[in-house]
Structures are given as C-alpha cells and as structure tokens.
Scaffold this active site. Structure first.
Site, PDB file in Angstrom:
ATOM      1  N   GLY A   1      38.175 -30.545 -11.523  1.00 38.89           N
ATOM      2  CA  GLY A   1      38.816 -29.295 -11.887  1.00 38.89           C
ATOM      3  C   GLY A   1      39.352 -29.383 -13.304  1.00 38.89           C
ATOM      4  O   GLY A   1      38.792 -30.087 -14.156  1.00 38.89           O
ATOM      5  N   SER A   2      40.457 -28.729 -13.529  1.00 37.28           N
ATOM      6  CA  SER A   2      40.948 -28.602 -14.902  1.00 37.28           C
ATOM      7  C   SER A   2      41.467 -29.900 -15.495  1.00 37.28           C
ATOM      8  O   SER A   2      41.710 -29.973 -16.699  1.00 37.28           O
ATOM      9  CB  SER A   2      42.067 -27.558 -14.942  1.00 37.28           C
ATOM     10  OG  SER A   2      41.546 -26.319 -14.511  1.00 37.28           O
ATOM     11  N   THR A   3      41.675 -30.938 -14.644  1.00 40.22           N
ATOM     12  CA  THR A   3      42.083 -32.218 -15.242  1.00 40.22           C
ATOM     13  C   THR A   3      41.004 -32.715 -16.190  1.00 40.22           C
ATOM     14  O   THR A   3      41.268 -33.474 -17.109  1.00 40.22           O
ATOM     15  CB  THR A   3      42.315 -33.303 -14.168  1.00 40.22           C
ATOM     16  OG1 THR A   3      41.082 -33.566 -13.475  1.00 40.22           O
ATOM     17  CG2 THR A   3      43.366 -32.858 -13.157  1.00 40.22           C
ATOM     18  N   PHE A   4      39.772 -32.255 -15.981  1.00 36.35           N
ATOM     19  CA  PHE A   4      38.652 -32.695 -16.797  1.00 36.35           C
ATOM     20  C   PHE A   4      38.710 -32.096 -18.205  1.00 36.35           C
ATOM     21  O   PHE A   4      38.042 -32.568 -19.112  1.00 36.35           O
ATOM     22  CB  PHE A   4      37.332 -32.312 -16.111  1.00 36.35           C
ATOM     23  CG  PHE A   4      36.130 -33.002 -16.668  1.00 36.35           C
ATOM     24  CD1 PHE A   4      35.933 -34.372 -16.453  1.00 36.35           C
ATOM     25  CD2 PHE A   4      35.180 -32.314 -17.406  1.00 36.35           C
ATOM     26  CE1 PHE A   4      34.816 -35.015 -16.957  1.00 36.35           C
ATOM     27  CE2 PHE A   4      34.063 -32.957 -17.913  1.00 36.35           C
ATOM     28  CZ  PHE A   4      33.867 -34.319 -17.687  1.00 36.35           C
ATOM     29  N   LYS A   5      39.534 -31.053 -18.355  1.00 38.26           N
ATOM     30  CA  LYS A   5      39.637 -30.391 -19.666  1.00 38.26           C
ATOM     31  C   LYS A   5      40.171 -31.357 -20.714  1.00 38.26           C
ATOM     32  O   LYS A   5      39.891 -31.203 -21.914  1.00 38.26           O
ATOM     33  CB  LYS A   5      40.531 -29.154 -19.566  1.00 38.26           C
ATOM     34  CG  LYS A   5      39.847 -28.030 -18.776  1.00 38.26           C
ATOM     35  CD  LYS A   5      40.787 -26.878 -18.464  1.00 38.26           C
ATOM     36  CE  LYS A   5      40.062 -25.803 -17.652  1.00 38.26           C
ATOM     37  NZ  LYS A   5      41.010 -24.809 -17.079  1.00 38.26           N
TER      38      LYS A   5
END
Lengths: 636, 384
Positions: A325-329
């Site tokens: 999810g957005s942790t990958f951003k």
C-alpha cells in the site's frame, strides 16, 4: 570244555582288533573336537570376542537438559520444568500391558487414545524400554500412582524434564515449540537422542532454527545388558553436553506490551533498533500456546487452530505477505529523487483522479490534493502524485530503490520459513505472465498495489533503513551458549542524504504536521515524536459498480474483504532509535487502529528504551552458560 | 594245565582286596571332571552354590558311593542281573509313555518318589549289560548268523523305538550307537556291516521326509545355516559359538563369562555347560578337560582289553563307548558341528539321572577292572 578254545581265540582277536579300530576312531573324533576348539577359540577368537562384547554392552542415550531461551534482560522465555510421568515396561508387566493400563486408568485419567498410543509404542520398541503412559501429571496424580505402585507391576513413576514456555502464546512465533519426533525427522537427523521414547525436538521458530545448539549433546551410558536387554549394571557414562542457552534481542516487556496491544486482531508488529537491527518485539497475533504442542494437541484443539480465520498458526511477521500500500510510496519517492525527477521544483497536480490509458485511477481523496511536491505527496499520501511520479520514474528505478530498502528478498532473520515477498520487474513479468510490462502496471506499483508484496518484517527493515540510512537487517539472536552471534556490518544505504532527508521529512509531516494523513495519532510527548507512513492494502478487486458509484466503505464489507491496514514508522524523529511496523489484517477503518497501536507501542518502547538499558545481556559469557572451565576458574 | 596262581587267587578276592584293586587313577580323573562341572555350575549361577552346584555335588557323592558299591560286586553277579535290568528298564520306558511327566514337549521322566527317573538313561546301561551278556556266548560266526543277529537287533531296536517316540532323538542315537558298536566288537561280519552302512546313507532323505518331527527338522535346518535365523531357532548355536569363540586362548577367567551369566546361552547349566568352560577357561581349559575325558576313555579301553571274559570286555568297552558318544554328540553339537540334539555332557552337565547312570556305568567298568582275571565259561549265565 576248555576255557579257551579256537573260537574263543578268534573272537578275542576280533575284539582286540576292532577295539583298537574304535580307539583310533575315538582319537580321531577327539582330534576333530580339539580342532574345532582351535578354530573357534584361537583362529576366530577375536571376532567372537567382539560379538560377545556387542551382545553384552549396550549404549544408552541420556538426554541432556535443553538450553533455555532468554530475552535480552535474562527473562526466561523457554525453560525446563519437572515432568512427572508414568512409564510402563512391557517385560515387567506380568499381567500384560493392557491390564496395567486399565489399572492405571482407575488412578489417573487415561483416554482410549492414550492407551492405544502406548500399546503401539510398546509394539515397536524393545520389551525392556520404558514407554511413557502419561506425562505432565500434577503432583497429586503422581503421588496417587506412587501410592498404588505395589499393585502395578511394570509401572515406573519417573521425574523427567520437559519444555515449558512461561508466557504461553505471547512469544510463540519467535520461540516456536517442541513436539514429538516424527519419522521424517529421523530421516534427516541421525542424532541418537531422537530415538529416545518421549523425546521432543524443536519444530518451529528458534526452537527449530537453533535446535542443534539448544539440544546439546547426548550423554551415553554404557550398560551391561542380559539377553533380554535388561540392564544389569552401568559400566561407565558420559555426561553429555547440556544444551546451550539462546539469548534473544527481544525485550520481553516490550514484546508483552505489543502482544497485549494487538489484542484480538489478526495483526503483526515488529519493533527494531534502527542502528543495529536488533528486534525488540516480534508479535504475530493471535498466537497459540506452545505448551500444547509439547503435551500433545487433541483433535478439537488442532481443528480450532487450523480453521480459525485469524490464522493463529501463521507467523504473519515473516510468513504473511501483503501489498505494501502507501508505505511503498517512500520507495517511489526515493527513486524519483535519485532519478533527478523529483527536484525541489517538481510538482504534481492532484484533481482526485488520474487518467491513464483511458482508465480513471482514483486518489483516496476524491476532491483532490491540489499541487504537491514530493514531501507534500508523502505527507498527504496523495495517490495521484505517486501515479504520475511512478509513471515518470519507471519500474526499473522503482525496483532498484525497493530492493535497496530490502524488499523482495528475505531479511535473513534467524527463523525458518521467511517469505520473500515480491518486487516486480519487467523480466519477472515476462517470465511469469509471458507478457510485456505495461505502464499501467507501474502506476499501480506506484501506490504499493498491483504485483508488489511485502512481509511486515521487510517493512520493519525498510523503516529502519530509512531512519538510519544504513543497510540494517533484523537480528533476533544475540548469543548462543555465551558466544556473541556476529552482527552484519550495516553499510551506508545507497541513497543520497538529500533523498533520505526528503523522505524522512515527508514521514515526519505525515504524523507531526497538521493535515498529515496520520496527524491525529501522533506521539505528542516532546522528544518522543514518531515519523511514519500509513498504508492501506486492497484485498479485493473493486467491482464495476464501485468504480462508477464510489467504493464501498470497509465497515460495510465482510471482515475477510476489508482492506489491510499497514503502518511503518520510526522514532524519535531526530536521531531515530527504533523502527516499527504494525499491520492489522482487514483492519482499515477511519479510526486507524493500527496507527494507534504503533503509537502506543513506540511510545512505550521509547520510555523503556531497552537498547540503552545497562543490564542488558550478561557481562561475560560464563555467567550466561556456566561451564566446567568457568567453575574451575572461580574455584581456583 | 597252565598254572595261573594269580588268577586263582583273584577268584576269591576279599572286600579289602577289591578296594585296593580299584583303579584310583580313574577315580581321580572322574572326580577332576566332576569338579570342573561343579565350578561351572557355580559360575553360571552367577557365583552361587545354588541352584545347581550344591545339588550336583550331592548327586556326585551319591553317584560315587554307587560307583564303589557297583565296583566291588563280582562282575558275574552283574552278568546274571543283565536281563532283569534290561526288562525293568524296558518296563519303565513303556511306563513313561503312559504316566510320563511332560517336560520340554517330550515325555522323558517318571517320578519314583522323590527321584526323577529318566528310563532312557537307565536303558543305555541296561542295554550294554544285556547285549554284553547275550554276545558273551556267541562266537564270531554266531554273531553273524541271521537268527542270532535278529535277536540282538531286536534288543537294540525295541528300546530305541520307545525312546524315539518320546521323542528323544539324542538318546535314541546313543542307544543305536552303543548297540551297533557292541555287535561290531563281537565280530559281526563285514558282509553285514558294509551293505547296512550303505543302506542307511541311502535312507537319510526318507527319514528326513517322513520320520523326523518338525522341531527336529528345524534344528537340522538352523544347524546348516544358523545365521539365517540368528534371533530365532539359530539363537542357540550362534550364541554357543560366540561363547566358545570369545573365550580365546586363555579364557575370560572364572566367573567372568558374560555369555552364560547374562543368559545369552540357553540351557547353560545342562546341555550347554561345555560352552561356559570354553568361555571362562579358553582353549587351554577346554583342551585340558578334553584330555581328562580322553584319559578316562583310555582307561576304559585298557580295562576292556585286559579283561579275560568276553562279557567283561564287551561291558567295559560298551560303557566306555557310551561315555564317549555323550562327549562326541554334546561336544559336536555345542560347537556347531552337528545339529542340536538334547544330550548332556557327562560329569559336567547338571542333572541327576545322567550323573547316576554315568557313575553306575563307571562302577560296572571298575567291576570289570577289579575282576579282570575272572574267567567266565562261554555258556555261563553268571553266578546267581
């Protein structure tokens, strides 16, 4: 009539002749007997002596005490306790084993299943081998058996040692458990200990990974046995080597707090020292009681564990795989800065939707974020910003950044069964799906969806690397048998300081600047502030109706269809010490319970600050594992 | 008339004269062998007089008295008792089949008050006595005459049939061997011997097929390949060979034999006592015992050769051969040369019946020795 006539003379001669012949025959037979004696005793004597010794002497295996598993402050997480058991020796049960079992069954509770197992064990073992009938008896039960002993021929009470896990299910995914030896175990491990009736070996976790060290070396008792195998006397014995203690980096206090904080959720949490990778807490809930596996589960308990939709048997920290999810951003942002795309002048406008290839890619905030730079993109977790940025950076550079952060590969933690996760690439897609990588794939990966998957442990490592700027990896075992386990030297992470600073700044603002996506759940105590990044991982494919009429809210969905909630973070923001990951399966709700958990656990960790407590680990190796040499030194 | 003053004097030997005439060298040899037996029985009991050594000593003492008592009785008295003894033994042999005591799957004992009597043991001595008497009056030509031979063979064959039916193969073999040896010594023509030997060799496969019991076949089979069933039927032979071989040259030492003490040997106090001697005293000890046996046999043959009566010669040789056959069969069996047959080692193995009959036999031998100058006319039937 004369006494000696002619006839008498002839038969006397015949008798004498034939007596001499028989004398010669007897001499020949005696020579054969003597020759046979020579053959057996002189010529082959040495060989027969060996066979006689083999007959006579039997080596008995003596189990050494299993090494303890200890947390960094010396709290015993796995130790040994007394095991009151009742054994039966088939050759001494003169009324038959079945009768003996029936009699025992009147004194203590014995199930039919137990009786069947004993009869089976007796059938496959030698008749003089004591076979455990019942183990882990209470003192009360044990005394009752002892009281009735005169009426129980062949029954032996016995006080052995067995594994105990004082904290029950709290640590099970780190410690693992011990259980009975299976036939497969014996095919890969020829240690004599495995043949001892009732012996247990490590089946998971540290118990499995360090089984050889914790097990110790079997002692041997050379005994003289008779033809029935009964021991006549002991000829000599070797003490064996006690199992080595394993000192973990875990702080049981933090671990316990973390486990309690995760509560009934199907969740995972890891707390790590960002400088050296020492894992301070490692929670995967729900757990299960490892003591049950030692004693032996019944069918109902086993079904309960395997059919639970919260998957208590799964070590979610390293065996659970989730879209990041957005942790990958954070990874995409690093790639963009390093690629020279996300310069200070680089801005993306978010209108709430990103059109690509004729398809609308929604931002989580339908009204849009307006114009953002990379820090703003992270702070707001703007999807459109990262769709566009990912598209520009391209999958190759994103993959490279993700790998540098440790995704897509095992972290190398000392536990068996770690999952790789997946960082996709062009080559991977070609190989797996036999199709060309599309830019649409890159766009999905840009927000941590699509093909990319991670384990919580990888995320913890990622957070630690972001925080420290070093290639730290998680490390769970500090010492084995008093010897320090080598620490991998954490080299500098191959990102520019500027890029890392920008990402940290973004993660700081996520929590600590008004409007940040996790601002509501920040640590407010000065000096303990945490930086972080939330994430939501979609577990279902959105329907066409949803695309047209808006997504269904999680709380309106079945639990199993709800999104996973993820959070990575580190604290303090200035000079970070600890990294954390917190994941709740199907736990994405507006209240962000996972962020609340992370906040509380990180706050607790910082307050306790286990990395800087002075009495961590024994000062010298000898006090951890008292050895003969240490004792001699002290004595001298 | 040839002057034989010495012989004339011996015909009226007094009791004290007879005691002086006893061959004390032979008595010493017998006692030495028996002592070796006591020592081994003490050892296999784990260094204890009970349950075997002490009773065996008592049996030997009783047997010793029997020996002397039998020895001083005139050999002509024994000649006249030969047929009655044979008849009584035969009756007892029939009786075990009727009221026999079942032991080891074979009917072999009969209880006479406290005495456990094995009629087959008794029969061996009785047969030697009776056959010696029968053959005493027969010339070489008489022995080979079919009518006479038929009687002799019946005397051997009938008890042999009863013993083999018990079933007791070992004793049957000894009875047949004793009987045939006496016929041979009495001068049976080679024209009988050679074809019969050929026929027996030809009959072995048929006996195997139709006569032997399963357990007897199994013994032969395991003998031929003991390792094929090392934990089952071959156990006895395999373990006996290990015990003997492990003794080496000098043995493990008294009371140090592991095979027997740890029960690896079956029947260690009876049929397999020889293995314990070999194990504890080694090649040297076993050879010494073998030499003692050899000397006893030498004395026996010498006694037979020096006797002036055909009855005395045949009796002495028959007793000696009986003793020899025990040693041969038991020795060859425990050392793995022939199949396992239940025959004890004389003087060494534990057991009352065997001890008493062996000592009784030596008594007869001694009687022949003492009365070696006694001449008995061809047609005499003794002096009773």
């Amino acid at each position: 009539m004369p006494l000696f006539d002619k006839k008498d003379k002839s038969r006397y001669n015949a008798f004498s002749r034939r007596s001499l012949m028989m004398g010669g025959g007897m001499t020949a037979v005696f020579a054969i007997l003597a020759g046979r004696l020579y053959q057996l005793q002189v010529r082959d004597g040495a060989q027969y002596l060996t066979e006689a010794e083999d007959n006579r002497i039997s080596e008995r295996v003596v189990a050494p005490p299993r090494g303890r598993i200890i947390d960094r402050f010396g709290v015993e997480l796995a130790n040994n306790r007394r095991n009151y058991r009742v054994m039966v020796v088939a050759e001494q049960a003169n009324q038959g084993v079945a009768q003996a079992l029936d009699t025992i069954g009147k004194i203590i509770l014995l199930t039919d299943q137990q009786k069947k197992k004993v009869l089976h064990d007796i059938a496959v073992n030698k008749k003089f081998m004591p076979i455990p009938v019942a183990e882990n008896l209470t003192w009360d039960e044990f005394s009752r058996v002892n009281l009735h002993l005169p009426y129980l021929p062949g029954v032996q009470p016995d006080v052995g040692e067995t594994r105990a896990y004082p904290f029950g299910n709290e640590m099970v995914h780190v410690l693992g458990y011990v259980a009975a030896v299976s036939p497969e175990d014996k095919t890969v491990d020829d240690d004599d200990l495995l043949s001892l009736p009732g012996y247990r070996i490590g089946k998971r976790g540290i118990e499995k990974a360090f089984d050889k060290q914790v097990r110790g070396q079997a002692g041997a008792s050379r005994v003289e046995v008779n033809a029935y195998g009964r021991i006549i006397r002991e000829l000599g014995s070797e003490a064996g080597v006690p199992g080595q203690d394993v000192w973990l980096t875990i702080d049981h206090e933090v671990q316990s707090f973390s486990d309690k904080r995760l509560g009934d959720e199907s969740a995972a949490c890891v707390v790590m020292d960002v400088q050296n990778g020492d894992v301070i807490a490692f929670s995967s809930t729900p757990g299960f009681d490892p003591n049950l596996f030692n004693i032996g589960l019944n069918g109902e308990q086993w079904r309960g564990l395997t059919q639970d939709d919260h998957k208590p048997l799964l070590n979610k920290v390293m065996g659970g795989i989730y879209p990041p999810g957005s942790t990958f951003k954070t990874a995409v942002a690093l790639a963009a800065i390093e690629a020279g795309i996300a310069t200070p002048e680089y801005h993306v406008h978010c209108s709430g939707v990103f059109m690509f290839g004729g398809h609308p890619f929604q931002c989580w905030r339908h009204q849009g974020h307006g114009t953002l730079d990379v820090v703003g993109g992270l702070k707001n977790s703007c999807d459109v910003f990262f769709y566009e940025t990912a598209r520009r950076v391209g999958i190759d550079k994103i993959e490279e950044a993700a790998r540098k952060l440790g995704l897509g590969a095992v972290t190398g933690i000392e536990l068996p069964g770690e999952h790789n996760g997946l960082v996709p690439s062009r080559a991977w897609k070609q190989k797996t799906y036999k199709s060309v990588w599309q830019q649409g794939d890159t766009v999905s990966v840009g927000i941590g969806q699509g093909y990319v998957t991670v384990t919580p442990l990888q995320l913890a490592q990622q957070a630690a690397r972001l925080a420290s700027g070093k290639m730290v990896s998680p490390r769970l075992v500090h010492m084995v048998g008093g010897r320090l386990q080598p620490r991998r030297v954490a080299e500098k992470l191959d990102f520019s300081d500027n890029a890392l600073a920008k990402v940290r700044d973004g993660m700081d603002k996520v929590m600590n600047e008004a409007g940040g996506s996790a601002y509501s759940w920040r640590i407010t105590e000065p000096g303990f502030e945490m930086a972080g990044k939330t994430g939501t991982a979609q577990v279902r494919v959105y329907t066409k109706e949803e695309h047209e009429h808006g997504m269904l809210k999680n709380e309106h969905l079945d639990w199993k269809l709800r999104d996973h909630a993820l959070f990575i973070g580190f604290a303090p923001v200035q000079n970070p010490k600890y990294a954390i990951v917190c994941i709740i399966e199907h736990g994405a709700t507006p209240a962000h319970p996972h962020v609340q958990m992370a906040r509380d656990i990180m706050h607790f960790t910082q307050k306790r600050d286990p990395s800087n407590m002075r009495d961590a680990y024994p000062v010298n190796a000898a006090s951890a594992a008292p050895s003969v040499s240490a004792a001699l030194t002290r004595g001298g | 008339m040839i002057a034989r003053p010495y012989a004339a004097a011996k015909r009226t030997l007094g009791f004290s004269d007879k005691l002086l005439e006893v061959n004390w060298g032979l008595i010493l040899l017998i006692s030495l062998c028996a002592c070796a037996g006591f020592a081994m029985l003490y050892s296999v009991a784990g260094g204890a007089l009970r349950p075997w050594a002490l009773p065996q000593i008592i049996k030997f003492v009783v047997g010793f008295v029997v020996l002397l008592a039998v020895a001083v009785v005139d050999v002509r008295v024994w000649m006249s008792l030969a047929y009655p003894a044979y008849a009584v033994s035969m009756l007892l042999l029939v009786a075990v089949d009727v009221a026999g005591h079942v032991g080891l799957g074979a009917q072999r004992w009969i209880m006479l008050g406290p005495l456990e009597l094995q009629p087959s043991e008794l029969m061996k001595v009785s047969l030697v006595l009776a056959l010696s008497r029968f053959l005493h009056g027969k010339s070489v030509e008489d022995v080979s005459r079919p009518s006479q031979l038929a009687i002799a063979l019946a005397m051997i064959g009938i008890p042999a049939i009863f013993v083999v039916l018990q079933p007791n193969l070992g004793t049957t073999l000894i009875i047949l061997a004793d009987g045939c040896s006496l016929l041979f010594l009495a001068g049976l023509s080679w024209w009988w011997i050679a074809p019969t030997a050929g026929a027996i060799a030809g009959a072995v496969p048929l006996v195997w097929r139709f006569v032997l019991h399963d357990y007897q076949k199994a013994r032969v089979e395991t003998f031929l390949d003991p390792e094929s069933d090392a934990l089952g039927k071959g156990w006895n032979i395999t373990q006996a060979k290990i015990a003997i071989g492990s003794g080496g040259v000098t043995g493990k030492g008294f009371l140090q034999g592991t095979q027997s003490r740890l029960n690896f040997l079956p029947e260690k106090q009876t049929d397999f006592i020889w293995t314990s001697i070999c194990e504890e005293f080694g090649f040297a000890g076993a050879l010494a015992v073998l030499i003692l046996f050899g000397l006893i046999i030498f004395y026996g043959v010498q006694t037979a050769m020096s006797a002036r009566s055909q009855f005395g010669r045949l009796l002495a040789m028959g007793i000696t051969l009986n003793f020899f056959f025990y040693i041969m069969i038991n020795g060859a069996m425990v050392m793995g040369l022939i199949p396992v047959v239940g025959i004890p080692m004389p003087l060494l193995s534990y057991g009352g019946s065997a001890m008493l009959t062996v000592m009784f036999g030596f008594g007869l031998l001694m009687s022949v020795h003492i009365h070696r100058q006694v001449e008995i006319p061809r047609h005499s039937g003794g002096i009773i």
